[in-house]
Design a protein around this motif. Structure first.
Motif, mmCIF file in Angstrom:
data_model
loop_
_atom_site.group_PDB
_atom_site.id
_atom_site.type_symbol
_atom_site.label_atom_id
_atom_site.label_comp_id
_atom_site.label_asym_id
_atom_site.label_seq_id
_atom_site.Cartn_x
_atom_site.Cartn_y
_atom_site.Cartn_z
ATOM 1 N N LEU A 1 74.990 34.424 -41.412
ATOM 2 C CA LEU A 1 76.007 34.725 -40.416
ATOM 3 C C LEU A 1 75.405 34.734 -39.024
ATOM 4 C CD1 LEU A 1 77.798 37.713 -42.169
ATOM 5 C CD2 LEU A 1 78.421 35.300 -42.258
ATOM 6 N N ASN A 2 76.186 34.219 -38.108
ATOM 7 C CA ASN A 2 75.813 34.291 -36.713
ATOM 8 C C ASN A 2 76.845 35.214 -36.060
ATOM 9 O OD1 ASN A 2 75.316 33.771 -34.019
ATOM 10 N ND2 ASN A 2 76.323 31.768 -34.080
ATOM 11 N N VAL A 3 76.452 36.479 -35.874
ATOM 12 C CA VAL A 3 77.404 37.485 -35.398
ATOM 13 C C VAL A 3 77.217 37.725 -33.908
ATOM 14 C CG1 VAL A 3 78.363 39.777 -35.783
ATOM 15 C CG2 VAL A 3 77.175 38.604 -37.635
ATOM 16 N N ARG A 4 78.285 37.558 -33.155
ATOM 17 C CA ARG A 4 78.197 37.871 -31.730
ATOM 18 C C ARG A 4 78.844 39.223 -31.457
ATOM 19 N NH1 ARG A 4 79.379 32.312 -28.370
ATOM 20 N NH2 ARG A 4 77.939 31.037 -29.568
ATOM 21 N N ARG A 5 78.155 40.055 -30.706
ATOM 22 C CA ARG A 5 78.621 41.392 -30.294
ATOM 23 C C ARG A 5 78.904 42.303 -31.479
ATOM 24 N NH1 ARG A 5 81.100 37.616 -27.205
ATOM 25 N NH2 ARG A 5 82.783 37.634 -28.724
ATOM 26 N N LYS A 6 77.927 42.412 -32.349
ATOM 27 C CA LYS A 6 78.064 43.282 -33.514
ATOM 28 C C LYS A 6 78.296 44.731 -33.096
ATOM 29 C CE LYS A 6 76.012 44.020 -38.025
ATOM 30 N NZ LYS A 6 74.920 43.765 -38.948
ATOM 31 N N GLU A 7 77.786 45.084 -31.907
ATOM 32 C CA GLU A 7 77.887 46.482 -31.452
ATOM 33 C C GLU A 7 79.335 46.906 -31.207
ATOM 34 O OE1 GLU A 7 76.473 44.007 -29.869
ATOM 35 O OE2 GLU A 7 77.434 43.803 -27.914
ATOM 36 N N LEU A 8 80.255 45.941 -31.107
ATOM 37 C CA LEU A 8 81.656 46.295 -30.864
ATOM 38 C C LEU A 8 82.401 46.678 -32.149
ATOM 39 C CD1 LEU A 8 82.808 43.633 -28.225
ATOM 40 C CD2 LEU A 8 82.239 46.026 -27.847
ATOM 41 N N LEU A 9 81.755 46.480 -33.298
ATOM 42 C CA LEU A 9 82.388 46.853 -34.562
ATOM 43 C C LEU A 9 82.595 48.364 -34.586
ATOM 44 C CD1 LEU A 9 80.398 44.745 -37.178
ATOM 45 C CD2 LEU A 9 82.826 44.563 -36.702
ATOM 46 N N PRO A 10 83.787 48.826 -34.952
ATOM 47 C CA PRO A 10 84.015 50.270 -34.976
ATOM 48 C C PRO A 10 83.247 50.910 -36.132
ATOM 49 C CG PRO A 10 85.901 49.105 -35.878
ATOM 50 C CD PRO A 10 84.950 48.058 -35.403
ATOM 51 N N SER A 11 82.513 51.988 -35.837
ATOM 52 C CA SER A 11 81.763 52.621 -36.917
ATOM 53 C C SER A 11 82.550 53.778 -37.519
ATOM 54 C CB SER A 11 80.405 53.084 -36.413
ATOM 55 O OG SER A 11 80.582 53.877 -35.269
ATOM 56 N N ASP A 12 83.491 54.342 -36.754
ATOM 57 C CA ASP A 12 84.265 55.450 -37.282
ATOM 58 C C ASP A 12 85.754 55.248 -37.014
ATOM 59 O OD1 ASP A 12 82.172 57.358 -38.211
ATOM 60 O OD2 ASP A 12 81.502 57.043 -36.146
ATOM 61 N N GLY A 13 86.560 55.794 -37.915
ATOM 62 C CA GLY A 13 87.991 55.670 -37.768
ATOM 63 C C GLY A 13 88.564 56.774 -36.913
ATOM 64 N N PRO A 14 89.829 56.754 -36.570
ATOM 65 C CA PRO A 14 90.719 55.662 -36.955
ATOM 66 C C PRO A 14 90.501 54.416 -36.100
ATOM 67 C CG PRO A 14 91.893 57.270 -35.618
ATOM 68 C CD PRO A 14 90.498 57.801 -35.799
ATOM 69 N N ALA A 15 90.457 53.285 -36.751
ATOM 70 C CA ALA A 15 90.316 52.021 -36.034
ATOM 71 C C ALA A 15 90.889 50.921 -36.919
ATOM 72 C CB ALA A 15 88.858 51.747 -35.724
ATOM 73 N N ILE A 16 91.282 49.830 -36.298
ATOM 74 C CA ILE A 16 91.854 48.711 -37.050
ATOM 75 C C ILE A 16 91.100 47.436 -36.690
ATOM 76 C CG2 ILE A 16 93.957 47.432 -37.586
ATOM 77 C CD1 ILE A 16 95.513 49.839 -36.361
ATOM 78 N N ILE A 17 90.572 46.788 -37.698
ATOM 79 C CA ILE A 17 89.922 45.495 -37.481
ATOM 80 C C ILE A 17 90.930 44.422 -37.854
ATOM 81 C CG2 ILE A 17 88.147 43.940 -38.372
ATOM 82 C CD1 ILE A 17 86.384 46.403 -38.779
#
Lengths: 308, 209
Positions: B20-36
């Motif tokens: 995988l070539n992941v751009r901006r992995k840091e923007l992934l939500p680590s805690d909820g509530p969140a919606i991907i």
């Protein structure tokens, strides 16, 4: 444990890398330019050299598997980069399957099949597999790109692995392992040498339409440095006479240059800067092994003609 | 436990077979509530998105999927619930009295992270279809949950709908800046669509005819 020539050669490589890292470290402290890429590159070199050394010291089989993995990653990068047809999904799968088969011939020391399996059987089979989908639009382009990728990523690279199983000769106890080390080290060293000479003294461009950073100064400086190093290291790990060492010392840097610019032309055609992002500072794996795709088969046949 | 073991295996397989070539992995939500929210090309989508998350967070990450497909047989239902951690959504509103998104609201209230594919079905691989509005109802109901758009490329080439043969390709994952509910449904959907357009134009991909 007694140290053989091959171990000394490996120690030499680690020493050289340590020295290079030290220089890069000092440079990055003193210079106010952004040297992140250079630092990343050096770090990646440590990882690559570590994997290579480990595979080398453990067993031939592991080394062959590692080269098979390199072929797999390179081919995957190539297929991800080029335009492909939906109809050819299955054909790509067959192309991947040729990797374990090709490396099995290496493991089995079966030179006859090793030499013909891809350029005869696969090159004839893949177009047939492709026509079964009955989509003739883009057939020629698809067959051409597929075969070329297999040539570059699998067939060429497997020659490096085949060096490994060549037996020791009268002139050298290091045998195939020594030859492989000689090839890989000089190919990679030549890349660095051409890059460094080019950065320091590069002015006259060779083929700006393909690779604007390639200069005569970089090329000739690299060839000269690699030539000297080949003559110095050949007696340690190869059975080469001084003349053959000199010939190999010219063959490797020139072929390496051609491999490098060939992959550059490919990237330029596709409009990408790097073939991937697998190796920090270097780009993709194909960016790293581009020179080897040309040096490996040429050096292998050079050696085989004169010594086996 | 079973889920962790499954995703350790998936992580290794994804790393090796796909890459995988992941751009901006840091923007992934680590805690909820969140919606991907992501575009949907392949059965690999959910597994790859899950594999991006740290193993310790897995139990709080819930893919939302069609009940009629993933809960169609007892063993599928067991697998979907216990291993994949899926929240079922009724696509065809047989029962009009219940809100089909009820399970999603609950998960968000429990501070979980939802993975949603607003295109609905997987459709033609590597081609985006219009976004369905369900996502805006979720965003309205839980306005504190950031909606993180993710555009993926290559997974549909590796394993398109209707195929069982996985062909390795490097895949790209582009994580976008989160957007939040600002009060208007059309505006929200347009904003989301706009994000996806931006993400998908970040790199030119090799044609796949």
């Amino acid at each position: 444990m007694t140290l053989h020539a091959i171990h000394w050669a490996l120690i030499g490589i680690w020493g050289l890398l340590a020295a290079a890292s030290l220089i890069v470290y000092v440079l990055s402290k003193r210079s106010d330019k952004d040297l992140t890429e250079l630092v990343q590159r050096t770090q990646s070199w440590w990882v690559m050299v570590a994997i290579f050394t480990l595979a080398f010291l453990v067993s031939n089989t592991i080394s062959i598997v590692v080269f098979g993995l390199i072929s797999f990653l390179a081919l995957k990068e190539y297929f991800s980069m080029i335009p492909t047809r939906r109809a050819d999904r299955r054909v790509l799968f067959w192309a991947y399957l040729s990797i374990p088969v090709q490396y099995f011939w290496v493991y089995d020391s079966y030179y006859g099949m090793f030499a013909v399996f891809i350029p005869v059987y696969m090159f004839l089979f893949l177009p047939f597999a492709s026509l079964l989908s009955q989509q003739t639009d883009g057939f020629l382009k698809s067959v051409g790109t597929l075969n070329w990728g297999l040539m570059l990523c699998v067939f060429s690279i497997s020659h490096a692995a085949f060096l490994l199983i060549l037996p020791a000769t009268e002139g050298s106890s290091a045998g195939g392992a020594g030859l492989l080390l000689f090839l890989v080290f000089l190919t990679q060293f030549n890349d660095v040498a051409q890059y460094t000479w080019g950065k320091m003294f590069g002015r006259r461009k060779i083929i700006p339409g393909v690779s604007p950073n390639k200069t005569w100064e970089g090329f000739l400086g690299g060839v000269g440095t690699t030539f000297v190093l080949a003559i110095v290291t050949a007696p340690l790990v190869t059975p080469f006479s001084i003349y053959h060492a000199a010939a190999a010392g010219l063959l490797i840097p020139v072929a390496g240059f051609i491999g490098d610019v060939t992959v550059s032309a490919l990237k330029r055609d596709l409009g990408v800067k790097d073939t991937g992002s697998l190796i920090p500072g270097h780009g993709g794996i194909l960016d790293r092994i581009d020179s080897l795709t040309f040096t490996a088969p040429l050096f292998f046949h050079f050696t085989r003609y004169f010594y086996y | 436990m079973l889920q962790k073991a499954f995703y350790i295996f998936i992580k290794i397989a994804v790393l090796f077979l796909l890459g995988l070539n992941v751009r901006r992995k840091e923007l992934l939500p680590s805690d909820g509530p969140a919606i991907i929210v992501a575009n949907h090309n392949s059965h690999l989508d959910t597994m790859v998105l899950m594999a991006l998350m740290p193993l310790s967070k897995l139990k709080d990450i819930k893919p939302v999927a069609a009940a009629d497909y993933f809960f169609s047989s007892p063993w599928k239902a067991w697998l979907s619930e216990h291993v994949l951690g899926i929240i079922p959504v009724e696509r065809k509103g047989a029962d009009r009295t219940a809100d089909p998104l009820e399970g999603c609201y609950q998960a968000l209230d429990n501070n979980q992270v939802l993975i949603l594919f607003p295109e609905g079905s997987r459709g033609t691989p590597e081609e985006m279809t219009d976004l369905k509005k369900g996502i805006s109802y979720l965003a309205e109901r839980v306005p504190t949950a950031p909606v993180v758009p993710i555009f993926t490329h290559g997974l549909g080439k590796a394993l398109p709908k209707g195929s069982f043969l996985l062909v390795p390709f490097f895949c790209d994952i582009f994580v976008g800046e989160p957007i939040t509910w600002a009060g208007d449904r059309t505006e929200f959907m347009n904003g989301l669509q706009e994000r996806f357009n931006q993400l998908s134009s970040e790199k030119t991909f090799a044609p796949w005819e």
